[in-house]
Design a protein around this motif. Structure first.
Motif, PDB file in Angstrom:
ATOM      1  N   ALA A  16       0.999  -1.236   0.130  1.00 12.22           N
ATOM      2  CA  ALA A  16       0.128  -0.082   0.020  1.00 12.22           C
ATOM      3  C   ALA A  16       0.839   1.241   0.033  1.00 12.22           C
ATOM      4  CB  ALA A  16      -1.006  -0.017   1.173  1.00 12.22           C
ATOM      5  N   PRO A  17       0.627   1.996  -0.732  1.00 12.51           N
ATOM      6  CA  PRO A  17       1.498   3.418  -0.979  1.00 12.51           C
ATOM      7  C   PRO A  17       1.093   4.462   0.167  1.00 12.51           C
ATOM      8  CG  PRO A  17      -0.232   3.445  -2.708  1.00 12.51           C
ATOM      9  CD  PRO A  17      -0.480   2.081  -2.084  1.00 12.51           C
ATOM     10  N   GLY A  19      -4.843   0.431   6.595  1.00 15.48           N
ATOM     11  CA  GLY A  19      -4.881  -0.381   7.646  1.00 15.48           C
ATOM     12  C   GLY A  19      -5.348  -0.081   9.062  1.00 15.48           C
ATOM     13  N   VAL A  20      -5.122   1.358   9.246  1.00 13.97           N
ATOM     14  CA  VAL A  20      -5.263   2.088  10.325  1.00 13.97           C
ATOM     15  C   VAL A  20      -6.792   2.993  10.014  1.00 13.97           C
ATOM     16  CG1 VAL A  20      -5.016   3.285  12.217  1.00 13.97           C
ATOM     17  CG2 VAL A  20      -3.393   1.809  11.199  1.00 13.97           C
ATOM     18  N   CYS A  21      -6.455   3.741   9.089  1.00 16.32           N
ATOM     19  CA  CYS A  21      -7.505   4.797   8.685  1.00 16.32           C
ATOM     20  C   CYS A  21      -8.558   4.218   8.180  1.00 16.32           C
ATOM     21  CB  CYS A  21      -6.982   5.716   7.619  1.00 16.32           C
ATOM     22  SG  CYS A  21      -8.220   6.542   6.654  1.00 16.32           S
ATOM     23  N   GLY A  22      -9.979   4.405   8.073  1.00 18.80           N
ATOM     24  CA  GLY A  22     -11.003   3.697   7.886  1.00 18.80           C
ATOM     25  C   GLY A  22     -11.376   3.990   6.420  1.00 18.80           C
ATOM     26  N   GLY A  23     -10.470   4.925   5.745  1.00 20.19           N
ATOM     27  CA  GLY A  23     -10.900   5.539   4.373  1.00 20.19           C
ATOM     28  C   GLY A  23     -10.801   4.319   3.284  1.00 20.19           C
ATOM     29  N   CYS A  24      -9.716   3.438   3.305  1.00 18.56           N
ATOM     30  CA  CYS A  24      -9.537   2.681   2.013  1.00 18.56           C
ATOM     31  C   CYS A  24      -9.648   1.260   2.680  1.00 18.56           C
ATOM     32  CB  CYS A  24      -8.196   2.878   1.536  1.00 18.56           C
ATOM     33  SG  CYS A  24      -8.204   4.564   0.676  1.00 18.56           S
ATOM     34  N   ASP A  25      -9.898   0.312   1.686  1.00 21.80           N
ATOM     35  CA  ASP A  25     -10.078  -1.077   2.039  1.00 21.80           C
ATOM     36  C   ASP A  25      -9.085  -1.925   1.103  1.00 21.80           C
ATOM     37  OD1 ASP A  25     -12.688  -0.620   3.572  1.00 21.80           O
ATOM     38  OD2 ASP A  25     -13.088   0.193   1.486  1.00 21.80           O
ATOM     39  N   TYR A  26      -8.804  -1.291  -0.067  1.00 26.59           N
ATOM     40  CA  TYR A  26      -8.238  -2.356  -1.145  1.00 26.59           C
ATOM     41  C   TYR A  26      -6.762  -1.746  -1.589  1.00 26.59           C
ATOM     42  CZ  TYR A  26     -12.891  -4.410  -2.125  1.00 26.59           C
ATOM     43  OH  TYR A  26     -13.614  -5.549  -1.964  1.00 26.59           O
ATOM     44  N   GLN A  27      -6.387  -0.993  -0.720  1.00 22.67           N
ATOM     45  CA  GLN A  27      -4.857  -0.623  -1.432  1.00 22.67           C
ATOM     46  C   GLN A  27      -3.903  -1.753  -1.365  1.00 22.67           C
ATOM     47  OE1 GLN A  27      -3.006   2.917   0.103  1.00 22.67           O
ATOM     48  NE2 GLN A  27      -4.635   4.211   0.246  1.00 22.67           N
ATOM     49  N   HIS A  28      -4.155  -2.976  -0.791  1.00 22.87           N
ATOM     50  CA  HIS A  28      -3.200  -4.048  -0.923  1.00 22.87           C
ATOM     51  C   HIS A  28      -3.569  -4.840  -1.973  1.00 22.87           C
ATOM     52  CE1 HIS A  28      -6.936  -5.423   0.663  1.00 22.87           C
ATOM     53  NE2 HIS A  28      -6.391  -6.692   0.535  1.00 22.87           N
ATOM     54  N   ILE A  29      -4.390  -4.240  -2.910  1.00 12.92           N
ATOM     55  CA  ILE A  29      -4.792  -5.216  -4.023  1.00 12.92           C
ATOM     56  C   ILE A  29      -4.557  -4.178  -5.202  1.00 12.92           C
ATOM     57  CG2 ILE A  29      -6.753  -6.171  -5.420  1.00 12.92           C
ATOM     58  CD1 ILE A  29      -8.275  -6.365  -2.701  1.00 12.92           C
ATOM     59  N   ILE A  79      -3.583  12.280  10.246  1.00  8.92           N
ATOM     60  CA  ILE A  79      -3.060  12.451   8.962  1.00  8.92           C
ATOM     61  C   ILE A  79      -2.098  13.496   8.522  1.00  8.92           C
ATOM     62  CG2 ILE A  79      -4.489  10.548   7.915  1.00  8.92           C
ATOM     63  CD1 ILE A  79      -5.917  12.742   6.189  1.00  8.92           C
ATOM     64  N   ARG A  80      -1.459  13.362   7.615  1.00  9.83           N
ATOM     65  CA  ARG A  80      -0.667  14.594   6.904  1.00  9.83           C
ATOM     66  C   ARG A  80      -0.709  14.594   5.256  1.00  9.83           C
ATOM     67  NH1 ARG A  80      -1.098  15.618  11.352  1.00  9.83           N
ATOM     68  NH2 ARG A  80       0.348  16.606  12.773  1.00  9.83           N
ATOM     69  N   GLN A  81      -1.399  13.480   4.673  1.00  8.69           N
ATOM     70  CA  GLN A  81      -1.495  13.234   3.485  1.00  8.69           C
ATOM     71  C   GLN A  81      -2.705  12.339   3.147  1.00  8.69           C
ATOM     72  OE1 GLN A  81       1.158  10.930   1.084  1.00  8.69           O
ATOM     73  NE2 GLN A  81       2.427  10.643   2.983  1.00  8.69           N
ATOM     74  N   CYS A  82      -3.237  12.337   2.007  1.00  6.57           N
ATOM     75  CA  CYS A  82      -4.248  11.272   1.616  1.00  6.57           C
ATOM     76  C   CYS A  82      -4.227  11.116  -0.040  1.00  6.57           C
ATOM     77  CB  CYS A  82      -5.725  12.186   1.848  1.00  6.57           C
ATOM     78  SG  CYS A  82      -7.126  10.883   1.532  1.00  6.57           S
TER      79      CYS A  82
END
Length: 430
Positions: free
Chosen positions: A67-68, A73-83, A153-156
């Motif tokens: 994941a970039p 994995g902590v933030c609840g915004g994304c689910d699939y960055q490992h894919i 966070i400091r970036q998204c």
């Protein structure tokens, strides 16, 4: 805490989790891939299912990506960055097809047309929370998955460059101590050029002049309009024009602070072209019209267009956008779709449905089938309610009023997340 259990992930399901089985239980866990062997720590155990978190990935998939985002994995915004992104699209298409079949008994054997997006930097709108850390310093970020705890966070990576620039400026304001301690939420929306901003600021209560808060944001963020909400007094104060102009294709849309608009800045033009298609004719109805994203181009293709919207803020923008569209006879109704259809009897050539996540009320669908438009285009942001509604519109082939599905599209408005935007085109059988 219960001991970890070892499971084999069978597939991904809607909601961002993988599915497995263990000793008679169905097991759900996030951040996994099909065919991975993982160790799961149960966090919720019921009679028929276990929901858990990944303790160890024992046999990772060859497709697993790094994941970039440092907060994934902590933030609840994304689910699939490992894919990898191409696989995200494939899994979403499989989940969409399976959900329509399982929940709606809607069998679609044709292709699902995929509309891909650039995988990062796509969001034109974000909503940040503000809370104090353990040392009492203010932080900004998103909630952690399934909790009200802040992930600072400091970036998204999924937000546009302008929104990330705004995030940096807000972090500096927070660290300077100039913003009120009662500030709890900031929603930011950027225009098509990723330049001008709308900011919605929510405070628990205002202990000073709201104009001073607006001035702080104007000094830090040029080209910004602010709307401040004092929650305790339930009052709003506007500083700036109150709206931005957003260009999609050949049309400009006025969008105010409290109006909904699609969040993927890269797919808006393609979405409009896919919904509108080659449609032309005598009468079109745009139900759940919002600010008129589809109403404006439809008004230039049909002799009559009626747009229906219940949200008062969106209706103001809808009226302005239709009046500016150059269409001969656009019309809008400030009412609910259910109330409008109860009084409507004329048969339209086309009906566009773009409901919220809850879908379309059964009563409205029943009325729609009696009105019998020649074609229906249904844009859905929830495959479960889409399956339920398609079961009514197209589920019974023996019903002379039933529709047949002619196209199914997956418009990937939310890369890196489990969310699925589907577009279905339906035509009358008779």
């Amino acid at each position: 805490m219960p001991d970890p259990i070892d499971v084999h992930i069978e597939k991904l399901v809607y909601g961002g989790e993988g599915l497995a089985h263990h000793e008679g239980h169905t097991v759900f866990a996030p951040f996994v891939l099909p065919d991975e062997d993982v160790s799961i720590e149960p966090v919720e155990t019921r009679k028929k299912f276990i929901r858990g978190r990944v303790a160890q990935i024992k046999t990772p998939s060859i497709d697993r990506a790094v994941a970039p985002c440092p907060y994934f994995g902590v933030c609840g915004g994304c689910d699939y960055q490992h894919i990898p992104y191409e696989l995200q699209l494939r899994y979403k298409a499989e989940i969409l097809r399976e959900t329509l079949s399982r929940l709606g008994r809607v069998q679609w054997d044709g292709s699902i047309v995929q509309h891909a997006s650039p995988p990062f930097g796509y969001r034109n709108r974000v909503q940040w929370k503000i809370a104090r850390d353990e040392g009492g310093s203010p932080e900004i970020g998103y909630f952690q998955a399934g909790s009200q705890k802040l992930c600072a966070i400091r970036q998204c990576p999924i937000a546009s460059p302008r929104l990330n620039e705004a995030l940096g400026a807000i972090v500096n304001l927070l660290q300077s101590g100039t913003l009120p301690a009662e500030l709890r939420e900031i929603e930011a929306f950027a225009d098509h050029d990723d330049d001008r901003l709308l900011l919605n600021l929510a405070l628990d209560t205002a202990n000073g002049p709201l104009a001073e808060i607006a001035a702080l944001f104007r000094s830090a963020l040029p080209s910004v309009s602010t709307l401040i909400h004092d929650r305790r007094a339930d009052r709003f104060e506007l500083s700036g024009p109150g709206h931005i102009s957003y260009r999609v294709g050949n049309y400009n849309y006025r969008i105010g602070h409290l109006s909904f608009f699609q969040v993927n800045r890269f797919l808006l033009d393609e979405l409009v072209r896919t919904v509108v298609g080659e449609a032309r004719g005598r009468l079109a109805l745009d139900l759940f019209a919002g600010v008129g994203l589809f109403s404006v181009p439809l008004a230039n293709r049909f002799e009559r267009l009626i747009a229906v919207e219940s949200n008062v803020a969106a209706v103001r923008d809808l009226e302005a956008n239709l009046q500016a569209s150059g269409a001969v006879s656009p019309n809008w109704r400030h009412t609910t779709v259910e109330a409008f259809l109860e009084q409507w009897h004329e048969r339209p050539d086309l009906v566009v449905l773009d409901p919220p996540r809850t879908g379309v009320a059964a009563r409205a669908l029943s009325r729609l089938m009696k009105i019998a438009p020649q074609e229906i285009v249904y844009l859905s942001c929830d495959p479960a309610t889409l399956a339920r509604d398609l079961a009514i519109l197209a589920g019974d082939a023996q019903n002379p009023r039933a529709y047949r599905i002619t196209e199914l599209h997956l418009v990937d408005i939310f890369p890196q997340t489990y969310h699925i935007e589907a577009l279905v085109r339906l035509s009358r059988r008779a």
